[in-house]
Write an enzyme that holds these catalytic residues in place. Structure first.
Site, PDB file in Angstrom:
ATOM      1  CB  SER A  58      23.328  -7.044  48.064  1.00  0.00           C
ATOM      2  OG  SER A  58      21.932  -6.901  48.190  1.00  0.00           O
ATOM      3  CE  LYS A  59      19.103 -11.558  40.715  1.00  0.00           C
ATOM      4  NZ  LYS A  59      20.122 -11.325  39.664  1.00  0.00           N
TER       5      LYS A  59
END
Length: 318
Positions: free
Chosen positions: A169-170
């Site tokens: 996940s960014k």
């Protein structure tokens, strides 16, 4: 989608973002504000993307917009967020913001975050918000780093592992790790940091994926803790189309020290050659010919100069 015109009294802009898409309306940067009690500000509960739009013969074009919009929603899902925006709605907001600011080229930053309804750790009561900003953006590590090759330092900070942080996940909170590593490198006179995992394998830069060339084969660092890089995927496809054998690999930093060439890739960094790591010269200690040629090829592709890659471009003016 509603549009709010800029106020004639708003003349200041700290980053030159102009109009920002904020929860369904375009507002001047000075008015695109959030509460100091915003959950994401306190706990890093946000997800974002870095995207570029490039100048082409047909006007501005956003590079690999669909992949970035999908990754934004994937990042939100990993964090347990339940955004109401579709991939298409995110794409439309990005295109509208680029168009409203009359950008010929720019860096695009979409962000989804939890608001200020509760300061408890559990964000269940907090509303989700969505914004898009477009910014003037030059060469990320500087023109000199591209011409001569950037100087890397192996950071004392290790890349977070997947059982500690959601590395696919960014997420905003993940990037404290990157900030610490990049700051350490800069304070010691280097251009960028190289992060290892907890077992000593090369992970990535503070915001880039890593490649190295050895004996005519291009090796792409493949690691379980790395974000799935869209620029990385692009470079792999370009290299194979040019006839370069590409292999995914895990490597220790010793292998980078003795490589023919090393370069880093990312939306911001594009393709940046590496001249040295930990003050050890890579190859001749300068930007390598393959790295520079790949950078040139990449810039031609994102600027619409190769028709076979038109599928990667979303033209703002249709």
């Amino acid at each position: 989608m509603a549009t709010t015109p800029p106020s004639s009294t708003d003349t200041t802009s700290s980053l030159g973002a102009g109009l920002i898409w904020l929860d369904g309306a375009l507002v001047p940067e000075a008015q695109a504000t959030v509460s100091v009690l915003t959950h994401a500000l306190h706990y890093g509960t946000s997800v974002f993307e870095g995207i570029r739009a490039y100048e082409t013969d047909r006007g501005a074009a956003v590079f690999r917009l669909r992949e970035h919009a999908q990754r934004l929603l994937d990042s939100a899902k990993i964090l347990g967020m339940k955004p109401s925006w579709s991939v298409e709605a995110i794409e439309q907001a990005i295109v509208e913001t680029v168009k409203a600011n009359d950008r010929r080229s720019c860096y695009v930053r979409p962000l989804i975050w939890y608001g200020p309804e509760s300061l408890g750790i559990n964000p269940a009561r907090n509303k989700l918000h969505f914004m898009v900003a477009t910014l003037p953006w030059g060469t990320y590590l500087g023109e000199e780093a591209v011409r001569q090759g950037a100087k890397l330092m192996t950071s004392s900070w290790r890349r977070s592992s997947g059982d500690i942080m959601p590395t696919k996940s960014k997420a905003g909170g993940n990037y404290v790790n990157s900030v610490l590593a990049n700051s350490e490198a800069r304070e010691n006179g280097f251009d960028e940091a190289l992060l290892l995992d907890k077992q000593g394998f090369v992970a990535e830069g503070s915001g880039e994926n890593v490649f190295f060339l050895q004996g005519g084969t291009l090796y792409a660092i493949a690691h379980s803790v790395n974000l799935r890089g869209i620029t990385r995927d692009t470079v792999i496809q370009l290299a194979r189309d040019l006839g370069t054998p590409v292999e995914n690999t895990m490597a220790v930093r010793d292998e980078l020290y003795t490589a023919d060439e090393v370069f880093m890739v990312g939306t911001a960094a594009e393709v940046t050659p590496i001249a040295s790591i930990d003050r050890r010269p890579i190859g001749p200690g300068a930007a390598g010919p393959y790295s520079l040629a790949m950078r040139q090829r990449y810039l031609e592709v994102v600027s619409g100069k190769h028709p076979e890659y038109q599928r990667w471009l979303t033209y703002v003016n249709g």
